[in-house]
Design an enzyme around this catalytic site. Structure first.
Site, PDB file in Angstrom:
ATOM      1  N   ARG A 199      59.492  31.320  27.408  1.00  0.00           N
ATOM      2  CA  ARG A 199      58.668  31.286  27.964  1.00  0.00           C
ATOM      3  C   ARG A 199      58.010  30.695  29.190  1.00  0.00           C
ATOM      4  O   ARG A 199      58.068  29.733  29.063  1.00  0.00           O
ATOM      5  CB  ARG A 199      57.757  31.077  27.186  1.00  0.00           C
ATOM      6  CG  ARG A 199      56.057  32.064  27.659  1.00  0.00           C
ATOM      7  CD  ARG A 199      54.979  31.906  26.592  1.00  0.00           C
ATOM      8  NE  ARG A 199      53.447  32.285  27.214  1.00  0.00           N
ATOM      9  CZ  ARG A 199      52.681  30.972  26.865  1.00  0.00           C
ATOM     10  NH1 ARG A 199      53.158  29.778  26.747  1.00  0.00           N
ATOM     11  NH2 ARG A 199      51.439  30.794  27.330  1.00  0.00           N
ATOM     12  N   HIS A 218      49.154  35.989  30.906  1.00  0.00           N
ATOM     13  CA  HIS A 218      48.792  34.608  30.583  1.00  0.00           C
ATOM     14  C   HIS A 218      47.761  35.023  30.069  1.00  0.00           C
ATOM     15  O   HIS A 218      46.761  35.982  30.799  1.00  0.00           O
ATOM     16  CB  HIS A 218      49.529  34.114  31.590  1.00  0.00           C
ATOM     17  CG  HIS A 218      48.991  32.586  31.333  1.00  0.00           C
ATOM     18  ND1 HIS A 218      48.062  32.673  32.720  1.00  0.00           N
ATOM     19  CD2 HIS A 218      49.318  31.684  31.162  1.00  0.00           C
ATOM     20  CE1 HIS A 218      47.785  31.104  32.330  1.00  0.00           C
ATOM     21  NE2 HIS A 218      48.335  30.814  31.155  1.00  0.00           N
ATOM     22  N   ASN A 219      46.923  34.158  29.360  1.00  0.00           N
ATOM     23  CA  ASN A 219      45.511  33.767  29.475  1.00  0.00           C
ATOM     24  C   ASN A 219      45.101  35.749  29.030  1.00  0.00           C
ATOM     25  O   ASN A 219      43.821  35.713  30.002  1.00  0.00           O
ATOM     26  CB  ASN A 219      44.618  33.137  30.358  1.00  0.00           C
ATOM     27  CG  ASN A 219      45.276  32.119  29.526  1.00  0.00           C
ATOM     28  OD1 ASN A 219      45.837  31.188  28.472  1.00  0.00           O
ATOM     29  ND2 ASN A 219      44.567  30.636  31.100  1.00  0.00           N
ATOM     30  N   LYS A 254      53.999  34.277  17.446  1.00  0.00           N
ATOM     31  CA  LYS A 254      54.815  33.847  17.903  1.00  0.00           C
ATOM     32  C   LYS A 254      53.714  31.972  17.663  1.00  0.00           C
ATOM     33  O   LYS A 254      52.510  32.020  18.150  1.00  0.00           O
ATOM     34  CB  LYS A 254      54.921  33.541  19.624  1.00  0.00           C
ATOM     35  CG  LYS A 254      55.471  32.116  20.169  1.00  0.00           C
ATOM     36  CD  LYS A 254      55.295  32.344  21.416  1.00  0.00           C
ATOM     37  CE  LYS A 254      56.348  31.181  22.697  1.00  0.00           C
ATOM     38  NZ  LYS A 254      54.424  30.070  22.269  1.00  0.00           N
ATOM     39  N   ILE A 257      40.944  53.395  64.092  1.00  0.00           N
ATOM     40  CA  ILE A 257      42.156  53.567  63.035  1.00  0.00           C
ATOM     41  C   ILE A 257      43.193  52.565  63.266  1.00  0.00           C
ATOM     42  O   ILE A 257      42.986  51.884  63.716  1.00  0.00           O
ATOM     43  CB  ILE A 257      42.488  54.548  64.447  1.00  0.00           C
ATOM     44  CG1 ILE A 257      41.868  55.772  64.779  1.00  0.00           C
ATOM     45  CG2 ILE A 257      44.159  54.954  63.537  1.00  0.00           C
ATOM     46  CD1 ILE A 257      41.383  56.811  63.537  1.00  0.00           C
ATOM     47  N   HIS A 271      39.336  29.912  26.488  1.00  0.00           N
ATOM     48  CA  HIS A 271      40.082  28.498  27.671  1.00  0.00           C
ATOM     49  C   HIS A 271      39.273  27.412  27.582  1.00  0.00           C
ATOM     50  O   HIS A 271      38.427  27.554  28.398  1.00  0.00           O
ATOM     51  CB  HIS A 271      40.055  29.092  29.176  1.00  0.00           C
ATOM     52  CG  HIS A 271      41.262  28.845  29.601  1.00  0.00           C
ATOM     53  ND1 HIS A 271      41.793  28.387  31.522  1.00  0.00           N
ATOM     54  CD2 HIS A 271      42.326  27.792  29.568  1.00  0.00           C
ATOM     55  CE1 HIS A 271      42.465  27.854  31.488  1.00  0.00           C
ATOM     56  NE2 HIS A 271      43.228  27.160  30.428  1.00  0.00           N
ATOM     57  N   ASP A 301      48.465  47.082  58.306  1.00  0.00           N
ATOM     58  CA  ASP A 301      47.367  47.201  59.556  1.00  0.00           C
ATOM     59  C   ASP A 301      48.010  46.408  60.297  1.00  0.00           C
ATOM     60  O   ASP A 301      47.140  44.703  60.180  1.00  0.00           O
ATOM     61  CB  ASP A 301      46.256  47.866  59.256  1.00  0.00           C
ATOM     62  CG  ASP A 301      45.925  48.145  60.961  1.00  0.00           C
ATOM     63  OD1 ASP A 301      46.325  47.944  61.321  1.00  0.00           O
ATOM     64  OD2 ASP A 301      44.442  47.713  60.422  1.00  0.00           O
ATOM     65  N   GLU A 323      48.289  29.789  21.152  1.00  0.00           N
ATOM     66  CA  GLU A 323      47.827  28.835  21.168  1.00  0.00           C
ATOM     67  C   GLU A 323      47.050  28.467  20.355  1.00  0.00           C
ATOM     68  O   GLU A 323      46.228  28.528  20.684  1.00  0.00           O
ATOM     69  CB  GLU A 323      47.666  28.179  22.521  1.00  0.00           C
ATOM     70  CG  GLU A 323      47.509  26.732  22.643  1.00  0.00           C
ATOM     71  CD  GLU A 323      46.951  27.402  24.602  1.00  0.00           C
ATOM     72  OE1 GLU A 323      46.502  26.349  25.114  1.00  0.00           O
ATOM     73  OE2 GLU A 323      48.002  27.229  24.964  1.00  0.00           O
ATOM     74  N   GLU A 341      48.203  36.681  24.754  1.00  0.00           N
ATOM     75  CA  GLU A 341      48.294  35.305  24.594  1.00  0.00           C
ATOM     76  C   GLU A 341      46.915  35.317  23.711  1.00  0.00           C
ATOM     77  O   GLU A 341      46.538  35.754  24.647  1.00  0.00           O
ATOM     78  CB  GLU A 341      48.459  34.319  25.195  1.00  0.00           C
ATOM     79  CG  GLU A 341      48.437  32.946  25.491  1.00  0.00           C
ATOM     80  CD  GLU A 341      48.902  32.015  26.474  1.00  0.00           C
ATOM     81  OE1 GLU A 341      48.862  31.007  26.364  1.00  0.00           O
ATOM     82  OE2 GLU A 341      48.816  32.249  28.179  1.00  0.00           O
ATOM     83  N   ASP A 371      31.962  68.110  55.918  1.00  0.00           N
ATOM     84  CA  ASP A 371      30.899  69.295  55.704  1.00  0.00           C
ATOM     85  C   ASP A 371      29.718  68.484  56.013  1.00  0.00           C
ATOM     86  O   ASP A 371      28.559  68.854  54.894  1.00  0.00           O
ATOM     87  CB  ASP A 371      31.112  70.415  54.979  1.00  0.00           C
ATOM     88  CG  ASP A 371      29.959  71.687  55.115  1.00  0.00           C
ATOM     89  OD1 ASP A 371      29.637  72.062  56.364  1.00  0.00           O
ATOM     90  OD2 ASP A 371      30.466  72.310  54.752  1.00  0.00           O
ATOM     91  N   ASN A 405      47.265  53.140  66.949  1.00  0.00           N
ATOM     92  CA  ASN A 405      46.356  53.811  66.733  1.00  0.00           C
ATOM     93  C   ASN A 405      46.976  54.919  65.983  1.00  0.00           C
ATOM     94  O   ASN A 405      46.838  56.642  65.987  1.00  0.00           O
ATOM     95  CB  ASN A 405      46.096  54.773  67.743  1.00  0.00           C
ATOM     96  CG  ASN A 405      45.093  53.336  67.783  1.00  0.00           C
ATOM     97  OD1 ASN A 405      44.224  52.968  66.861  1.00  0.00           O
ATOM     98  ND2 ASN A 405      43.992  53.594  69.539  1.00  0.00           N
ATOM     99  N   ASP A 429      44.560  32.163  22.525  1.00  0.00           N
ATOM    100  CA  ASP A 429      43.767  30.475  22.822  1.00  0.00           C
ATOM    101  C   ASP A 429      42.258  30.624  21.715  1.00  0.00           C
ATOM    102  O   ASP A 429      41.869  31.139  21.592  1.00  0.00           O
ATOM    103  CB  ASP A 429      43.054  30.255  24.178  1.00  0.00           C
ATOM    104  CG  ASP A 429      44.398  29.216  25.354  1.00  0.00           C
ATOM    105  OD1 ASP A 429      45.455  29.144  24.256  1.00  0.00           O
ATOM    106  OD2 ASP A 429      43.944  29.034  26.300  1.00  0.00           O
TER     107      ASP A 429
END
Length: 753
Positions: A545, A304-305, A432, A646, A349, A701, A383, A334, A146, A672, A336
């Site tokens: 792991r 992870h990380n 751990k 489309i 890291h 698509d 770690e 985890e 609109d 389409n 580090d």
């Protein structure tokens, strides 16, 4: 359509949201800018702009907001805590991977009215049925189209809207529908007329065919008709009369039909688009598995990380990574840890340019968010690269911040012969890491132990060398140094003692149930190839792991299915990276109450069974045939926002499972039509190990010159499929809902003779 506006409990009680409020948007200690925020009349859209910018403004939908946090509950707001009091601060957390919006209101009252108002709106949205969501969606489109904001739409505006909605319709057909919907004959469509136009446009011929096949008179389904449909097509067996009556009561909009215990076409369509008509069995969305088996008998949702929000080299480290993972039901995160300034351990890291956060902040977040999505235990995988002094501080932070949540001694003071269960460990955080001696030993003193001494075998820099990446600049960092372990930190490790893996024979003789080894993805694959059945047996007794190769500096993921096939429980993925691997992870863990623990199949929990994922035909071997007729698609989202583009959709069905089951097939593409494409294409698969299979539906698509564009997907465990005529509610790349996009399919599962 405006039921939200007329709802007396909607936040009209907070007029300041409609009038608008100036608040500070905070990005950092130095970036704090005033913005004017206002709730639009649809009660769904929040609009904001800077005072200076003449016309530039931004909007977001309340539907995209996952939660509102009060006070200093983000890193950004914590950094300015000395400047603004907590009762004026709040954070909007968005779904998927979009960043937070941190705001400071002018007063505590103003903050409260926005916090309560947005929470109320989120609540209203979550309690909406499929039909109401659809009406809301139509209403949103109406507002977009609109252009002159007069609450009416002429034929040109309607034509433009159809393009925006992914509909390629010939002008003649569109004009005929427009004229039929224009009841007031004003040459424009007002709200309700537009809804009528939309409903005529979305007539579901595909569902009508099924309805008329079972309806005696083509107008309604009697109770008997509905029971026949449920028995023959949906394969319902027990309590079919009660179930049919429940569906009529719940989904039939007509009072007259309800009194006659019958269902009209509208009710039938509402049932088929509801959770009961979904491909995912609703009883398996809830917690339904036995949670009293040893921990190693479950697949565990693992990250992870976790501290990284982007890549592994320059990415931003943030406690938000932990919040997002934990709220998604992740149960193993985890950290580090490295020596930080002023004696405070930091998390990042190592040897890279990723930013740094304090270990104590990670532990605080863990304490606050560990059990919001699930009550079952969280494993904190450490770690550890810290000096003994800073390790002592780590132990102190863990003990003081987590208190009773941290498991520091065996349950009931007893040393068991196997791991406790998720049920036994509810509400507990398990560490751990390396440990001096075993659970059985009196733990005393700091030990200089050559096994502890190797740089943690989970350190990914060491593992880059394993991956034959002969690069001196990386290799010189891999030092086999001896590491001293503080007794305090060692004592925090109970059921997850990290040990170096020395082979399946060695572990069968020497390993303890509370020991856990970590494998790089390439080492794990090698073990699966060379000794798959041994790996499965190893994982019956203890935890394993698996984590991504250090070469995946872009935070890409490996295929987790290979590791689940071998019974590996902690398959650590980069949660921040969308793609097929995270779709598989989300798919597996979307059952069982999203609790982050999935019971492994019986043949992966028995010492006397021999299951080899590479050669799975064992005693109870019963392959199944899966037939999926892809019937139609509904309101598929646009991929390319270019004017007039489309999509040409096709559907691919992928089976992820043991190597024998890996397969994919696709339908034709439809030219389409992203709005209501119809295929009626049947895809056939044989599933050899149904207990391990995931089924992924992908819509793309089609593009003949380049790679197809992703449109949406849905992944679920094969064992959670409801057969019959079903809708599949598609998800975005991020795993968030894209209402009302769906597929309509007919699923048949039979025994292979």
């Amino acid at each position: 359509v405006h039921y939200l506006l007329s709802d007396p409990s909607s936040p009209s009680s907070s007029p300041s949201m409609f009038v608008g409020t100036v608040m500070r948007k905070i990005k950092s200690r130095t970036w704090k800018k005033h913005r004017y925020f206002r709730l639009q009349e649809d009660c769904m859209t929040i609009w904001y702009k800077s005072k200076k910018a003449a016309n530039a403004h931004s909007t977001f939908s309340v539907g995209d907001v996952e939660a509102v946090r009060e006070g200093h509950q983000s890193e950004v707001l914590l950094s300015i805590a000395d400047e603004f009091p907590p009762d004026r601060c709040f954070t909007l957390v968005f779904r998927g991977r979009r960043g937070n919006l941190d705001l400071v209101a002018e007063s505590a009252g103003e903050a409260q009215s926005w916090i309560k108002g947005i929470r109320k709106l989120i609540d209203n949205l979550e309690n909406m049925g499929q039909r109401e969501k659809l009406d809301q969606w139509i209403c949103d489109w109406f507002k977009k189209a609109d252009k002159n904001r007069d609450g009416q739409m002429n034929f040109k505006e309607v034509r433009d809207l159809l393009k925006m909605m992914n509909v390629d319709m010939n002008e003649h057909h569109a004009l005929r529908l427009f004229t039929m919907a224009d009841k007031s004959q004003s040459g424009t469509l007002e709200d309700d007329e537009f809804v009528l136009f939309y409903k005529m446009l979305t007539q579901r011929e595909d569902v009508l065919r099924v309805f008329q096949e079972y309806s005696g008179n083509g107008q309604k389904l009697t109770l008997q008709d509905l029971k026949d449909f449920l028995r023959e097509e949906q394969l319902h067996e027990d309590g079919i009369q009660q179930y049919a009556l429940k569906l009529i009561e719940r989904y039939e909009p007509s009072d007259t039909a309800r009194m006659l215990q019958a269902m009209t076409f509208d009710g039938f369509l509402m049932y088929l688009t509801s959770p009961e008509g979904s491909i995912f069995n609703p009883s398996m969305v809830e917690l339904y598995q036995d949670m009293t088996q040893p921990l190693c008998h479950y697949f565990i949702s693992s990250s992870h990380n976790t501290y990284l929000l982007e890549d592994q080299i320059r990415g931003h480290s943030s406690v938000e990574g932990y919040i997002r993972a934990l709220k998604r039901g992740c149960r193993c995160v985890e950290v580090d840890c490295w020596d930080g300034p002023n004696g405070e351990p930091i998390v990042y890291h190592g040897h890279t340019f990723t930013s740094k956060i304090f270990f104590k902040d990670v532990v605080t977040v863990l304490g606050n968010y560990a059990f919001k999505a699930s009550q079952y235990p969280v494993i904190l995988s450490i770690e550890n690269h810290c000096s003994v002094e800073q390790q002592k501080l780590m132990a102190q932070h863990l003990t003081q911040i987590l208190g009773d949540k941290l498991l520091k001694s065996p349950l009931d003071g007893k040393i068991l012969i196997s791991l406790p269960s998720p049920e036994d460990l509810k509400g507990k955080i398990l560490l751990k890491g390396k440990k001096i001696g075993g659970l059985e030993d009196g733990m005393n003193g700091v030990v200089d132990d050559p096994l502890m001494g190797e740089v943690s075998d989970e350190e990914e820099t060491a593992e880059i060398d394993d991956d034959h990446h002969r690069n001196d600049s990386i290799r010189h960092r891999v030092k086999k140094s001896k590491q001293h372990l503080s007794k305090e930190l060692s004592d925090c490790v109970v059921y997850c003692k990290s040990v170096h893996f020395s082979g399946f024979k060695h572990s069968q003789i020497h390993s303890k149930f509370y020991e856990i080894s970590s494998f790089t993805e390439s080492k794990a694959r090698k073990h699966i190839r060379e000794a798959g059945a041994e790996f499965v047996l190893h994982n019956v007794r203890q935890l394993s792991r698996v984590y991504p190769s250090g070469l995946r500096t872009d935070s890409s993921n490996f295929n987790p299915q290979d590791m689940w096939n071998a019974g590996c429980q902690i398959v650590a993925l980069n949660f921040q990276t969308a793609g097929v691997e995270m779709d598989q992870n989300d798919g597996l863990f979307s059952q069982n109450g999203h609790c982050g623990y999935i019971l492994k199949p019986a043949f992966m929990r028995k010492i006397d069974e021999r299951f080899d994922p590479e050669n799975p035909q064992n005693d109870g071997y019963k392959p199944l045939s899966l037939s999926i007729q892809v019937i139609s698609g509904q309101q598929l989202p646009k991929v390319n926002m270019k004017e007039g583009s489309i999509i040409d959709p096709l559907v691919r069905v992928e089976i992820h499972g043991v190597p024998l089951d890996q397969a994919k097939q696709e339908t034709r593409y439809i030219d389409n039509n992203g709005f209501n494409p119809v295929w009626y294409d049947t895809l056939q698969f044989t599933i050899h190990v149904p207990e391990l299979a995931l089924v992924r539906f992908v819509v793309e698509d089609y593009d003949k010159t380049s790679k197809n564009d992703f449109v949406g997907q849905f992944t679920l465990p094969f064992t959670c499929i409801q057969p019959g005529y079903r809708h599949i509610h598609l998800l975005s790349k991020d795993g968030t809902s894209i209402t009302p996009s769906s597929l309509f399919v007919n699923v048949r599962i039979t025994n292979v003779n």
